[in-house]
Design an enzyme around this catalytic site. Structure first.
Site, PDB file in Angstrom:
ATOM      1  N   SER A  69      31.773 -70.448  20.405  1.00  0.00           N
ATOM      2  CA  SER A  69      31.915 -70.055  21.805  1.00  0.00           C
ATOM      3  C   SER A  69      32.805 -71.035  22.543  1.00  0.00           C
ATOM      4  CB  SER A  69      30.549 -69.998  22.483  1.00  0.00           C
ATOM      5  OG  SER A  69      30.699 -69.809  23.874  1.00  0.00           O
ATOM      6  N   HIS A  73      34.019 -66.283  20.295  1.00  0.00           N
ATOM      7  CA  HIS A  73      33.084 -65.753  21.281  1.00  0.00           C
ATOM      8  C   HIS A  73      33.535 -66.187  22.671  1.00  0.00           C
ATOM      9  CE1 HIS A  73      29.173 -64.085  22.465  1.00  0.00           C
ATOM     10  NE2 HIS A  73      29.138 -65.063  23.372  1.00  0.00           N
ATOM     11  N   ASP A 133      32.689 -65.857  26.667  1.00  0.00           N
ATOM     12  CA  ASP A 133      31.717 -65.484  27.692  1.00  0.00           C
ATOM     13  C   ASP A 133      32.420 -65.229  29.010  1.00  0.00           C
ATOM     14  OD1 ASP A 133      29.205 -65.664  26.265  1.00  0.00           O
ATOM     15  OD2 ASP A 133      29.533 -67.824  26.173  1.00  0.00           O
ATOM     16  N   MET A 136      31.786 -64.408  32.854  1.00  0.00           N
ATOM     17  CA  MET A 136      30.735 -64.477  33.876  1.00  0.00           C
ATOM     18  C   MET A 136      31.342 -64.186  35.241  1.00  0.00           C
ATOM     19  SD  MET A 136      28.800 -67.948  32.628  1.00  0.00           S
ATOM     20  CE  MET A 136      28.487 -68.288  30.892  1.00  0.00           C
ATOM     21  N   HIS A 149      31.799 -61.246  25.491  1.00  0.00           N
ATOM     22  CA  HIS A 149      30.436 -61.042  25.983  1.00  0.00           C
ATOM     23  C   HIS A 149      30.491 -60.963  27.509  1.00  0.00           C
ATOM     24  CE1 HIS A 149      26.159 -62.967  26.502  1.00  0.00           C
ATOM     25  NE2 HIS A 149      26.182 -61.703  26.886  1.00  0.00           N
ATOM     26  N   MET A 185      28.905 -60.969  30.834  1.00  0.00           N
ATOM     27  CA  MET A 185      27.713 -61.284  31.635  1.00  0.00           C
ATOM     28  C   MET A 185      28.065 -60.942  33.077  1.00  0.00           C
ATOM     29  SD  MET A 185      26.412 -64.864  30.024  1.00  0.00           S
ATOM     30  CE  MET A 185      27.222 -65.453  28.546  1.00  0.00           C
ATOM     31  N   MET A 240      19.946 -62.975  23.181  1.00  0.00           N
ATOM     32  CA  MET A 240      20.094 -64.241  23.896  1.00  0.00           C
ATOM     33  C   MET A 240      18.821 -65.063  23.700  1.00  0.00           C
ATOM     34  SD  MET A 240      23.093 -64.302  25.218  1.00  0.00           S
ATOM     35  CE  MET A 240      22.866 -65.807  26.188  1.00  0.00           C
ATOM     36  N   GLY A 252      24.219 -67.922  31.279  1.00  0.00           N
ATOM     37  CA  GLY A 252      24.870 -68.490  32.444  1.00  0.00           C
ATOM     38  C   GLY A 252      25.334 -69.918  32.277  1.00  0.00           C
ATOM     39  N   GLY A 294      24.803 -75.360  26.500  1.00  0.00           N
ATOM     40  CA  GLY A 294      24.063 -76.585  26.237  1.00  0.00           C
ATOM     41  C   GLY A 294      22.568 -76.513  26.480  1.00  0.00           C
ATOM     42  N   ASP A 328      22.704 -65.935  20.237  1.00  0.00           N
ATOM     43  CA  ASP A 328      23.468 -66.851  21.085  1.00  0.00           C
ATOM     44  C   ASP A 328      22.515 -67.600  21.999  1.00  0.00           C
ATOM     45  OD1 ASP A 328      25.308 -68.167  22.657  1.00  0.00           O
ATOM     46  OD2 ASP A 328      26.048 -66.372  23.678  1.00  0.00           O
ATOM     47  N   GLY A 329      22.608 -68.947  21.958  1.00  0.00           N
ATOM     48  CA  GLY A 329      21.835 -69.751  22.885  1.00  0.00           C
ATOM     49  C   GLY A 329      21.087 -70.894  22.239  1.00  0.00           C
ATOM     50  N   GLY A 330      21.597 -72.100  22.404  1.00  0.00           N
ATOM     51  CA  GLY A 330      20.905 -73.283  21.907  1.00  0.00           C
ATOM     52  C   GLY A 330      20.926 -73.451  20.411  1.00  0.00           C
ATOM     53  N   GLY A 370      28.318 -73.011  20.702  1.00  0.00           N
ATOM     54  CA  GLY A 370      29.403 -73.675  21.412  1.00  0.00           C
ATOM     55  C   GLY A 370      29.318 -75.179  21.323  1.00  0.00           C
ATOM     56  N   SER A 371      28.337 -75.756  21.989  1.00  0.00           N
ATOM     57  CA  SER A 371      28.218 -77.212  22.060  1.00  0.00           C
ATOM     58  C   SER A 371      28.101 -77.842  20.678  1.00  0.00           C
ATOM     59  CB  SER A 371      26.996 -77.594  22.913  1.00  0.00           C
ATOM     60  OG  SER A 371      27.112 -77.080  24.216  1.00  0.00           O
TER      61      SER A 371
END
Length: 270
Positions: free
Chosen positions: A49, A74, A76, A78, A107, A109, A178, A183, A186, A216-218, A238-239
């Site tokens: 991401s 990926h 995002d 927003m 994606h 959002m 998710m 939003g 990290g 996706d997420g963490g 991502g991170s």
């Protein structure tokens, strides 16, 4: 010599140092990395991401994704309404499209995602995912995405249960789970969301559906194995990707010869 894993998946080793007192040595090796080659699923698509990259040098981020064998980019999007932040729009995606041939996994959002379908199709998106929570006429939006020549994905936030997707699972190419509230990058993964992956895989098998399950997420080196063991087909990060902690995991992946070949292997379709 005894070993145990700490709270964050770090391996600790108890050693004797010439006395009865035991000493604890932290080896700083995530448990998931130690499992490589001894049971971890290596069949997955990886979608770094760019939300976590340096936005002043996105071109270098794309080059790194290519060098590391990323299957999808990926992106995002927003709008400051569906989620608090504002990121990139179609003009930025169009500019990035000229810098890489890696497929774009966009994606949305955003509220009213149907308004953006023609823009992102023209910009070069290959996969376009919108949120269940942002749309009333979901069947129509899926059809518009398909008619625009893109793969259609649906995403759910952590508080949305899988059964609400029952009427449209046979229509989509991807379901994005998710595992954080969307939003911000990290964040820490909400572990209870992982059961949704298993549920979606079961529904696919029982009904002959042809979607991929994306997460996706963490996602990081400490929980990557659990994400895969629950059945994820696509892993977004991502991170953890841009800080280099996933290097060992990515090197272990099975080479399917491209995204289309992987999709056929998982769903029986193209």
């Amino acid at each position: 010599m005894n070993e145990f894993y700490g709270k964050n998946g770090i391996l600790f080793r108890l050693v004797r140092a010439g006395s009865p007192d035991m000493q604890v040595c932290c080896l700083q090796i995530p448990r998931d990395l130690l499992l490589l080659g001894i049971g971890m699923n290596t069949e997955f698509l990886f979608a770094p991401s760019i939300l976590a990259c340096d936005f002043s040098d996105i071109g270098s981020a794309l080059a790194r994704i290519e060098e590391c064998g990323g299957d999808l980019v990926h992106i995002d999007v927003m709008d400051g309404h569906f989620v608090p932040e504002i990121t990139v729009g179609a003009p930025v995606v169009a500019s990035l499209r000229r810098r890489t041939k890696v497929p774009f996994d966009v994606h949305l959002m955003v509220d009213d995602p149907e308004h953006f379908i023609p823009l992102f199709a023209k910009a070069g998106a290959d996969w376009l995912t919108f949120h269940y929570e942002a749309v009333t006429h979901i069947h129509s939006v899926i059809g518009q995405i398909r008619q625009a020549g893109m793969k259609a994905g649906i995403s759910i936030v952590p508080s949305t249960p899988v059964p609400l997707l029952a009427e449209i699972l046979g229509m989509v190419d991807l379901v994005l789970v998710m595992t954080v509230n969307p939003g911000y990058g990290g964040q820490t993964m909400i572990d209870s969301c992982l059961r949704k992956i298993r549920e979606l895989v079961r529904l696919r098998q029982e009904n002959g559906f042809r979607y991929l399950v994306s997460v996706d997420g963490g996602v990081n080196a400490g929980n990557f194995t659990r994400v895969l063991d629950n059945g994820a087909d696509v892993v977004v990060s991502g991170s953890a990707f841009f800080n280099g902690s996933l290097a060992g995991i990515l090197q272990s992946r099975t080479d399917f010869g491209g995204v289309d070949a992987f999709v056929r292997s998982r769903t029986g379709g193209g």
